[in-house]
Design a protein around this motif. Sequence first.
Motif, mmCIF file in Angstrom:
data_model
loop_
_atom_site.group_PDB
_atom_site.id
_atom_site.type_symbol
_atom_site.label_atom_id
_atom_site.label_comp_id
_atom_site.label_asym_id
_atom_site.label_seq_id
_atom_site.Cartn_x
_atom_site.Cartn_y
_atom_site.Cartn_z
ATOM 1 N N ASN A 95 -1.517 -8.897 -0.285
ATOM 2 C CA ASN A 95 -1.158 -8.440 1.055
ATOM 3 C C ASN A 95 -2.406 -8.167 1.884
ATOM 4 N N GLN A 96 -2.581 -8.950 2.947
ATOM 5 C CA GLN A 96 -3.635 -8.695 3.929
ATOM 6 C C GLN A 96 -3.014 -8.351 5.276
ATOM 7 N N GLY A 97 -1.700 -8.239 5.307
ATOM 8 C CA GLY A 97 -0.970 -7.942 6.530
ATOM 9 C C GLY A 97 -0.259 -6.608 6.422
ATOM 10 N N SER A 98 1.060 -6.650 6.623
ATOM 11 C CA SER A 98 1.875 -5.438 6.604
ATOM 12 C C SER A 98 3.110 -5.672 5.742
ATOM 13 N N MET A 99 3.242 -4.869 4.674
ATOM 14 C CA MET A 99 4.407 -4.946 3.798
ATOM 15 C C MET A 99 5.221 -3.668 3.953
ATOM 16 N N ASN A 100 6.479 -3.834 4.367
ATOM 17 C CA ASN A 100 7.409 -2.715 4.500
ATOM 18 C C ASN A 100 8.498 -2.939 3.456
ATOM 19 N N LEU A 101 8.336 -2.283 2.297
ATOM 20 C CA LEU A 101 9.204 -2.600 1.176
ATOM 21 C C LEU A 101 10.419 -1.694 1.043
ATOM 22 N N GLY A 102 10.472 -0.587 1.739
ATOM 23 C CA GLY A 102 11.625 0.294 1.585
ATOM 24 C C GLY A 102 11.769 0.720 0.142
ATOM 25 N N SER A 103 12.990 0.657 -0.364
ATOM 26 C CA SER A 103 13.236 1.020 -1.762
ATOM 27 C C SER A 103 13.563 -0.236 -2.542
ATOM 28 N N GLY A 104 13.588 -0.106 -3.855
ATOM 29 C CA GLY A 104 13.925 -1.238 -4.699
ATOM 30 C C GLY A 104 12.958 -1.347 -5.853
ATOM 31 N N THR A 105 13.136 -2.380 -6.652
ATOM 32 C CA THR A 105 12.280 -2.647 -7.797
ATOM 33 C C THR A 105 11.512 -3.924 -7.524
ATOM 34 N N PHE A 106 10.187 -3.852 -7.706
ATOM 35 C CA PHE A 106 9.307 -4.970 -7.389
ATOM 36 C C PHE A 106 8.548 -5.360 -8.648
ATOM 37 N N SER A 107 8.717 -6.618 -9.065
ATOM 38 C CA SER A 107 8.193 -7.078 -10.351
ATOM 39 C C SER A 107 6.805 -7.692 -10.262
ATOM 40 N N ASN A 108 6.320 -7.976 -9.074
ATOM 41 C CA ASN A 108 5.032 -8.661 -8.901
ATOM 42 C C ASN A 108 3.845 -7.741 -9.127
ATOM 43 N N PRO A 109 2.740 -8.296 -9.659
ATOM 44 C CA PRO A 109 1.468 -7.576 -9.512
ATOM 45 C C PRO A 109 1.064 -7.681 -8.043
ATOM 46 N N ILE A 110 0.646 -6.571 -7.450
ATOM 47 C CA ILE A 110 0.356 -6.540 -6.014
ATOM 48 C C ILE A 110 -1.098 -6.145 -5.797
ATOM 49 N N ASP A 111 -1.777 -6.898 -4.938
ATOM 50 C CA ASP A 111 -3.132 -6.578 -4.490
ATOM 51 C C ASP A 111 -3.018 -6.258 -3.005
ATOM 52 N N ASN A 112 -3.008 -4.974 -2.675
ATOM 53 C CA ASN A 112 -2.836 -4.544 -1.289
ATOM 54 C C ASN A 112 -4.190 -4.406 -0.603
ATOM 55 N N GLN A 113 -4.423 -5.267 0.380
ATOM 56 C CA GLN A 113 -5.633 -5.224 1.186
ATOM 57 C C GLN A 113 -5.299 -4.896 2.632
ATOM 58 N N GLY A 114 -4.018 -4.712 2.927
ATOM 59 C CA GLY A 114 -3.546 -4.399 4.274
ATOM 60 C C GLY A 114 -2.860 -3.050 4.280
ATOM 61 N N THR A 115 -1.621 -3.014 4.773
ATOM 62 C CA THR A 115 -0.815 -1.792 4.796
ATOM 63 C C THR A 115 0.469 -2.046 4.016
ATOM 64 N N LEU A 116 0.729 -1.190 3.029
ATOM 65 C CA LEU A 116 1.931 -1.277 2.218
ATOM 66 C C LEU A 116 2.678 0.042 2.365
#
Length: 170
Positions: A95-116
């Motif tokens: 993520n180099q942008g904007s991630m708005n994930l709310g609630s839930g289950t996320f299975s990915n490995p995430i590299d946050n370089q923006g806003t999560l």
Amino acid sequence: NFSFNDLTLPNGSLTVHSGSLQLTGTSTVPSGVLLALDGPLGTLTNDSTLNVAGNFDLLAGTFNGSGAINLLPGGAMNRSAGRALAWSNTGSLINQGSMNLGSGTFSNPIDNQGTLTASNAQFLGLLTNHGTFNLSGNNLLSGGLLMNAGSLLSGQTGTTVNLNNQPISF
């Protein structure tokens, strides 16, 4: 049901309400374009490298596959908190942008370089943060959290993060 290899979406939008869309190769959502999954009977399978400079909305349905997602600067990923979305995609997510994930289950490995931003979420893969990570509610980081830089913020009193079965409260 559609399958595309090396898809670049033209101007406008593509929304999967029912049926399936499978992406392979390298797929692109350009700036100003929307790719959405918005139907309880819809399935989006990402087996590609999906580069998103526009909007990628995962609202309802099934999101699966093993392809990577690169959310580019200016790109946005939105997941609706109140609707049924089965998320089992396992590809890396940068993520180099904007991630708005709310609630839930996320299975990915995430590299946050923006806003999560997340609330009452479960992260099963390693979350590496270089950007801004905003949390509220009760959150589970079972894959671990690596803070290389950036910030971990809580927008409300009472936010809890459970990191490898060790609670951290704000």
